[in-house]
Motif scaffolding. Structure first.
Motif, PDB file in Angstrom:
ATOM      1  N   GLU A 211      -7.905   6.612  -7.125  1.00  0.00           N
ATOM      2  CA  GLU A 211      -8.313   7.289  -6.534  1.00  0.00           C
ATOM      3  C   GLU A 211     -10.043   6.358  -6.426  1.00  0.00           C
ATOM      4  O   GLU A 211     -10.866   6.569  -5.459  1.00  0.00           O
ATOM      5  CB  GLU A 211      -8.677   8.441  -7.306  1.00  0.00           C
TER       6      GLU A 211
ATOM      7  N   ARG B 158       0.688  12.675  -8.427  1.00  0.00           N
ATOM      8  CA  ARG B 158      -0.588  13.026  -7.829  1.00  0.00           C
ATOM      9  C   ARG B 158      -0.227  14.996  -7.928  1.00  0.00           C
ATOM     10  O   ARG B 158      -1.013  15.707  -9.056  1.00  0.00           O
ATOM     11  CB  ARG B 158      -1.175  12.526  -6.564  1.00  0.00           C
TER      12      ARG B 158
ATOM     13  N   GLY C 181     -10.161   4.138  -4.133  1.00  0.00           N
ATOM     14  CA  GLY C 181      -9.040   4.237  -1.885  1.00  0.00           C
ATOM     15  C   GLY C 181      -8.182   3.975  -2.314  1.00  0.00           C
ATOM     16  O   GLY C 181      -7.599   3.979  -1.502  1.00  0.00           O
ATOM     17  N   ILE C 182      -7.455   4.276  -3.370  1.00  0.00           N
ATOM     18  CA  ILE C 182      -5.556   3.877  -3.189  1.00  0.00           C
ATOM     19  C   ILE C 182      -5.269   4.700  -3.195  1.00  0.00           C
ATOM     20  O   ILE C 182      -5.177   5.672  -4.451  1.00  0.00           O
ATOM     21  CB  ILE C 182      -5.232   2.865  -4.138  1.00  0.00           C
ATOM     22  N   GLU C 183      -4.221   5.512  -2.046  1.00  0.00           N
ATOM     23  CA  GLU C 183      -3.955   6.438  -2.474  1.00  0.00           C
ATOM     24  C   GLU C 183      -2.779   6.731  -3.602  1.00  0.00           C
ATOM     25  O   GLU C 183      -1.448   5.599  -3.617  1.00  0.00           O
ATOM     26  CB  GLU C 183      -2.557   6.400  -0.906  1.00  0.00           C
ATOM     27  N   VAL C 184      -2.870   7.469  -4.029  1.00  0.00           N
ATOM     28  CA  VAL C 184      -1.369   7.872  -5.191  1.00  0.00           C
ATOM     29  C   VAL C 184      -0.502   8.949  -4.441  1.00  0.00           C
ATOM     30  O   VAL C 184      -0.446   9.514  -3.913  1.00  0.00           O
ATOM     31  CB  VAL C 184      -2.333   9.058  -6.079  1.00  0.00           C
TER      32      VAL C 184
ATOM     33  N   SER D 149       3.961   5.324  -2.927  1.00  0.00           N
ATOM     34  CA  SER D 149       5.747   6.270  -2.758  1.00  0.00           C
ATOM     35  C   SER D 149       6.105   5.556  -3.510  1.00  0.00           C
ATOM     36  O   SER D 149       7.810   6.252  -3.636  1.00  0.00           O
ATOM     37  CB  SER D 149       5.550   7.689  -1.666  1.00  0.00           C
TER      38      SER D 149
ATOM     39  N   PRO E  23       2.022  11.290  -3.484  1.00  0.00           N
ATOM     40  CA  PRO E  23       2.215  12.656  -4.064  1.00  0.00           C
ATOM     41  C   PRO E  23       2.684  13.211  -4.710  1.00  0.00           C
ATOM     42  O   PRO E  23       2.285  13.719  -5.431  1.00  0.00           O
ATOM     43  CB  PRO E  23       2.462  13.069  -2.616  1.00  0.00           C
TER      44      PRO E  23
ATOM     45  N   HIS F 151       0.934  -1.036  -0.297  1.00  0.00           N
ATOM     46  CA  HIS F 151       0.164   0.270  -0.164  1.00  0.00           C
ATOM     47  C   HIS F 151       0.657   1.367  -0.150  1.00  0.00           C
ATOM     48  O   HIS F 151       0.279   1.984  -0.439  1.00  0.00           O
ATOM     49  CB  HIS F 151      -1.034  -0.224   1.163  1.00  0.00           C
ATOM     50  N   ARG F 152       1.843   1.123   0.266  1.00  0.00           N
ATOM     51  CA  ARG F 152       2.727   2.381  -0.139  1.00  0.00           C
ATOM     52  C   ARG F 152       3.318   2.109  -1.276  1.00  0.00           C
ATOM     53  O   ARG F 152       5.022   2.456  -1.402  1.00  0.00           O
ATOM     54  CB  ARG F 152       4.389   1.852   1.083  1.00  0.00           C
TER      55      ARG F 152
END
Length: 283
Positions: free
Chosen positions: A244, A255, A247-250, A212, A252, A209-210
């Motif tokens: 998005e 983004r 619900g997965i973090e893009v 980045s 930064p 999930h990380r």
């Protein structure tokens, strides 16, 4: 490190569907996926979306331990998962779990790394060689004689990884292995994973999930929610709104670059600096 896809797949899943025992809704459904030797693949998706189930299929825990009903076809290194055994598949696939406590069973680090090798009847001199090799490649020689109960979470995860790497699997599957780590430890662990990939040529499948930290190492990103939602180069998938929507973090840097209209999205800070320099000059 590069990979070649002009050979037979190391993993081939065709219309794969799985029901846990006493359930009517499949945990994964109609999964079609081809993975080639030497790839570094990141799998991302929502919680409860079947990512761990997919990992368990790859090393035969599903269906041979969990039971349930597995439909479709799953081949790992040319072996039919349904018609093989966990023992046979463990020679090809190493699975590192999210919580290393559930995976470590011995009192000392050395005993833990030797455990799998001893069970596979390796000769003592080979076991000693493998232990020394894996401690060195992971830079944890200082942990060799430490009791496993005295290790930190990050150290435990490295030992769990060491015990798998000592078997020299062709495929390394990591299921949310950084979930319980602080950002620094997670970054260090993923850099270590990249080093292993570069030096050994092992095929890496990283459920993470990380993004980045993980995507800068990957050649493919797979979005998964009970089935394959998207599969392609990380930069291309980041251009879409799929992360998005799930619900997965893009990351930064990606983004921000996307918002200002950058086409070639950066995957880390270093790339972002260069991209933004060019964007400012153009403005």
């Amino acid at each position: 490190m590069t990979y070649e896809n002009n050979e037979d797949p190391i993993i081939k899943l065709e219309n794969l569907t799985y029901f846990y025992p006493n359930t009517e809704t499949p945990a994964i459904e109609n999964v079609n996926l081809t993975i080639y030797k030497g790839e570094f693949i990141v799998i991302a998706g929502p919680s409860g979306g079947g990512k761990s189930t997919l990992c368990r299929v790859l090393n035969g825990i599903i269906p041979h331990f969990y039971g349930g009903e597995l439909k479709g076809k799953a081949f790992v290194n040319g072996v039919d998962v349904k018609n093989s055994t966990i023992s046979e598949l463990s020679r090809y696939v190493g699975l590192v779990f999210q919580n290393p406590v559930n995976q470590i069973v011995n009192l000392t680090v050395e005993e833990e790394i030797a455990f799998g090798l001893e069970n596979m009847m390796f000769q003592p001199e080979v076991i000693e060689e493998r232990i020394s090799w894996v401690l060195e490649i992971l830079n944890i020689e200082h942990l060799r004689n430490r009791p496993t109960y005295a290790l930190s979470g990050g150290e435990l995860q490295k030992v769990a990884l060491a015990s798998i790497l000592a078997l020299k699997p062709k495929i390394l599957v990591l299921d949310e292995t950084t979930a319980n780590m602080d950002p620094y430890s997670a970054r260090e662990f993923l850099e270590l994973l990249k080093k292993i990939w570069n030096e050994t040529g092992v095929t890496v499948i990283l459920v993470e999930h990380r993004l980045s930290e993980a995507l800068q190492h990957a050649n493919r990103l797979i979005l998964f929610n009970r089935t394959v939602v998207a599969d392609g180069m990380p930069r291309e998938i980041l251009k879409s709104d799929l992360l998005e929507d799930m619900g997965i973090e893009v990351p930064p840097v990606a983004r921000l670059s996307k918002k200002i209209g950058v086409d070639n999205l950066p995957l880390n800070v270093e790339e972002a600096v260069e991209v933004l320099k060019e964007w400012l000059i153009m403005k």
